[in-house]
Design an enzyme around this catalytic site. Sequence first.
Site: not given
Length: 311
Positions: A40, A42-43, A250, A254, A287
């Site tokens: 997520g 935010g997380a 991924t 963020d 990673k």
Amino acid sequence: MAVKILTVSSANMDLNMRVSEAPKKGQTILGGEYKYVSGGKGANSATAVAKLGGGSIFCAALGNDANGATLKNIYKEVGICTDYILTLNSVPTGLATVTVEDDGANRIVVFSGANAQLSAEHAIESAKKSVPDAVFCHFEIPYETVCAVSEYCDQANIPLIIDAGPASKDYDLSKLAPVCVFSPNETETEIFTGICPVDDESALNAAKALKKLVKAEYYVLKLGARGVAVYDGSTLTHVPTYPVKAVDTTAAGDSFTAAMTLELMRSHDILRACRFGNAVASITVSKQGAGDSIPDCAELEKFIADNGIVL
């Protein structure tokens, strides 16, 4: 005292799957390994703030289920304040399926679940009670909630940084109050402006177009392996990233924007903050995983020293 960043955003359990290539319509392929990890936008960002030495506060919504309980424990272990996380009985915890191909590219499908129930009232109350140095948002929660948070931050004189993903043409950016940083990636920039920032000229044109849509002190366009373009309303500056072998992209954006936010609040220097964010994102893409791929302070310091990076 550590800089306090309140992240008002999404929390998901990620099903991370390795594949040689994405299947075509109607095709079945055999995948590699898979695992469930904290994810997520935010997380991921709240995790980055905590790992990098900031005071990380997370305002989010989880379902009253096994995934929600697991995620909340993970947040606590990494040092995130979970006092403002809602646990809802009516909806499940958000879920994302993430396929990662051999070249590190990913394809993500998000099922919002509890994230869609994160209200403006709870977000604003969280900001009032936690008294953060800055607030950080994505668009993985209701757009109305982000708009309300922007109005509160503007009135309370709290810097608001928006990582503008996922993007939608349905979002009326004029509803956002003035923010400190507005930061879309290449795809999101094109969705909002119709311009894909493939070089400095198109990045400048895109940034000027964004300026007409939303008021910000800085526009930071994330350009993947090319780094970022920073526009302050008059000048565009390209901040290159650092060469690494991409394993899984991924959480790259963020982690970049969260790290940039933290360093911007510490140094008040947007270019230094972007160099710092680029270093964090470079490690993250090297990673596999989402939140678990984000470096801590020791790993970051070693990367900066090994690569002769001057912030």
